[in-house]
Design a protein around this motif. Structure first.
Motif, PDB file in Angstrom:
ATOM      1  N   ALA A  42      10.514  64.606 -33.052  1.00 62.81           N
ATOM      2  CA  ALA A  42       9.152  64.424 -33.565  1.00 62.81           C
ATOM      3  C   ALA A  42       8.730  65.623 -34.413  1.00 62.81           C
ATOM      4  O   ALA A  42       8.121  65.451 -35.474  1.00 62.81           O
ATOM      5  N   LEU A  43       9.074  66.837 -33.972  1.00 68.85           N
ATOM      6  CA  LEU A  43       8.755  68.030 -34.759  1.00 68.85           C
ATOM      7  C   LEU A  43       9.485  68.003 -36.100  1.00 68.85           C
ATOM      8  O   LEU A  43       8.914  68.367 -37.133  1.00 68.85           O
ATOM      9  N   ALA A  44      10.737  67.572 -36.082  1.00 71.62           N
ATOM     10  CA  ALA A  44      11.492  67.457 -37.334  1.00 71.62           C
ATOM     11  C   ALA A  44      10.814  66.461 -38.265  1.00 71.62           C
ATOM     12  O   ALA A  44      10.658  66.724 -39.468  1.00 71.62           O
ATOM     13  N   SER A  45      10.383  65.335 -37.722  1.00 71.47           N
ATOM     14  CA  SER A  45       9.716  64.325 -38.545  1.00 71.47           C
ATOM     15  C   SER A  45       8.419  64.844 -39.128  1.00 71.47           C
ATOM     16  O   SER A  45       8.098  64.567 -40.290  1.00 71.47           O
ATOM     17  N   ILE A  46       7.668  65.607 -38.351  1.00 70.02           N
ATOM     18  CA  ILE A  46       6.418  66.178 -38.859  1.00 70.02           C
ATOM     19  C   ILE A  46       6.710  67.133 -40.014  1.00 70.02           C
ATOM     20  O   ILE A  46       6.025  67.111 -41.042  1.00 70.02           O
ATOM     21  N   CYS A  47       7.744  67.964 -39.857  1.00 68.42           N
ATOM     22  CA  CYS A  47       8.124  68.871 -40.950  1.00 68.42           C
ATOM     23  C   CYS A  47       8.578  68.086 -42.174  1.00 68.42           C
ATOM     24  O   CYS A  47       8.240  68.436 -43.311  1.00 68.42           O
ATOM     25  N   TRP A  48       9.350  67.018 -41.958  1.00 66.82           N
ATOM     26  CA  TRP A  48       9.805  66.204 -43.090  1.00 66.82           C
ATOM     27  C   TRP A  48       8.628  65.505 -43.769  1.00 66.82           C
ATOM     28  O   TRP A  48       8.623  65.326 -44.988  1.00 66.82           O
ATOM     29  N   ILE A  49       7.639  65.080 -42.998  1.00 67.56           N
ATOM     30  CA  ILE A  49       6.454  64.453 -43.596  1.00 67.56           C
ATOM     31  C   ILE A  49       5.748  65.450 -44.505  1.00 67.56           C
ATOM     32  O   ILE A  49       5.399  65.124 -45.649  1.00 67.56           O
ATOM     33  N   ALA A  55       6.659  67.085 -51.971  1.00 64.18           N
ATOM     34  CA  ALA A  55       7.602  66.559 -52.963  1.00 64.18           C
ATOM     35  C   ALA A  55       7.116  65.249 -53.588  1.00 64.18           C
ATOM     36  O   ALA A  55       7.783  64.691 -54.458  1.00 64.18           O
ATOM     37  N   HIS A  56       5.976  64.738 -53.137  1.00 67.56           N
ATOM     38  CA  HIS A  56       5.392  63.487 -53.651  1.00 67.56           C
ATOM     39  C   HIS A  56       6.321  62.292 -53.451  1.00 67.56           C
ATOM     40  O   HIS A  56       6.532  61.486 -54.351  1.00 67.56           O
ATOM     41  N   SER A  57       6.857  62.171 -52.230  1.00 68.98           N
ATOM     42  CA  SER A  57       7.742  61.056 -51.905  1.00 68.98           C
ATOM     43  C   SER A  57       7.079  60.185 -50.847  1.00 68.98           C
ATOM     44  O   SER A  57       7.099  60.493 -49.652  1.00 68.98           O
ATOM     45  N   ALA A  58       6.495  59.083 -51.291  1.00 67.43           N
ATOM     46  CA  ALA A  58       5.817  58.173 -50.364  1.00 67.43           C
ATOM     47  C   ALA A  58       6.808  57.553 -49.386  1.00 67.43           C
ATOM     48  O   ALA A  58       6.518  57.419 -48.194  1.00 67.43           O
ATOM     49  N   ALA A  59       8.001  57.193 -49.868  1.00 71.77           N
ATOM     50  CA  ALA A  59       9.006  56.586 -48.991  1.00 71.77           C
ATOM     51  C   ALA A  59       9.423  57.558 -47.887  1.00 71.77           C
ATOM     52  O   ALA A  59       9.594  57.158 -46.728  1.00 71.77           O
ATOM     53  N   GLY A  60       9.562  58.840 -48.221  1.00 75.76           N
ATOM     54  CA  GLY A  60       9.926  59.838 -47.223  1.00 75.76           C
ATOM     55  C   GLY A  60       8.845  60.007 -46.170  1.00 75.76           C
ATOM     56  O   GLY A  60       9.138  60.152 -44.986  1.00 75.76           O
ATOM     57  N   VAL A  61       7.596  59.993 -46.600  1.00 80.42           N
ATOM     58  CA  VAL A  61       6.479  60.116 -45.663  1.00 80.42           C
ATOM     59  C   VAL A  61       6.462  58.924 -44.714  1.00 80.42           C
ATOM     60  O   VAL A  61       6.381  59.085 -43.487  1.00 80.42           O
ATOM     61  N   ILE A  62       6.570  57.722 -45.248  1.00 84.93           N
ATOM     62  CA  ILE A  62       6.518  56.513 -44.420  1.00 84.93           C
ATOM     63  C   ILE A  62       7.703  56.455 -43.469  1.00 84.93           C
ATOM     64  O   ILE A  62       7.548  56.170 -42.273  1.00 84.93           O
ATOM     65  N   ALA A  63       8.905  56.738 -43.971  1.00 86.07           N
ATOM     66  CA  ALA A  63      10.103  56.688 -43.129  1.00 86.07           C
ATOM     67  C   ALA A  63       9.992  57.682 -41.976  1.00 86.07           C
ATOM     68  O   ALA A  63      10.299  57.346 -40.822  1.00 86.07           O
ATOM     69  N   ASN A  64       9.547  58.888 -42.251  1.00 84.27           N
ATOM     70  CA  ASN A  64       9.466  59.891 -41.194  1.00 84.27           C
ATOM     71  C   ASN A  64       8.296  59.657 -40.258  1.00 84.27           C
ATOM     72  O   ASN A  64       8.352  60.043 -39.094  1.00 84.27           O
ATOM     73  N   LEU A  65       7.259  59.017 -40.721  1.00 78.37           N
ATOM     74  CA  LEU A  65       6.183  58.611 -39.826  1.00 78.37           C
ATOM     75  C   LEU A  65       6.705  57.588 -38.818  1.00 78.37           C
ATOM     76  O   LEU A  65       6.435  57.686 -37.615  1.00 78.37           O
ATOM     77  N   ILE A  66       7.497  56.650 -39.287  1.00 77.18           N
ATOM     78  CA  ILE A  66       8.096  55.651 -38.398  1.00 77.18           C
ATOM     79  C   ILE A  66       9.047  56.318 -37.410  1.00 77.18           C
ATOM     80  O   ILE A  66       9.051  56.006 -36.210  1.00 77.18           O
ATOM     81  N   ILE A  67       9.856  57.271 -37.884  1.00 73.17           N
ATOM     82  CA  ILE A  67      10.786  57.984 -37.000  1.00 73.17           C
ATOM     83  C   ILE A  67      10.021  58.770 -35.939  1.00 73.17           C
ATOM     84  O   ILE A  67      10.411  58.792 -34.767  1.00 73.17           O
TER      85      ILE A  67
END
Length: 89
Positions: A42-49, A55-67
């Motif tokens: 979860a901490l990794a996902s928060i950092c990735w979000i 980086a302005h990546s909506a797909a990355g934000v959504i994917a890591n929110l789901i993770i």
């Protein structure tokens, strides 16, 4: 350290490095069957979000929110009682 190397390594405030470390810790801890691995995930996902927001990546934000949600769900289900299977005699 030359400025170009510093910019290359830390252009996202170290969020990508923190996310990578948390993910490696998560994989290690889950690999040895420790529940706190989900917290590291979860901490990794928060950092990735945060990284993906910069980086302005909506797909990355959504994917890591789901993770992150999946890691939380797995954490809460870790000791869920299993349904008893009927005896197969």
């Amino acid at each position: 350290m030359p400025q170009s190397v510093h910019n290359f390594l830390f252009s996202y405030y170290g969020l990508d490095w923190a996310a990578a470390v948390f993910m490696f810790l998560s994989m290690h801890r889950l690999g040895i069957h420790k529940k706190d691995g989900f917290i590291f995930a979860a901490l990794a996902s928060i950092c990735w979000i945060a990284f993906n927001l910069i980086a302005h990546s909506a797909a990355g934000v959504i994917a890591n929110l789901i993770i992150a949600i999946m890691a939380y769900r797995s954490l809460t289900k870790w000791h869920a009682p299993k349904a008893q299977e009927p005896d197969s005699e």
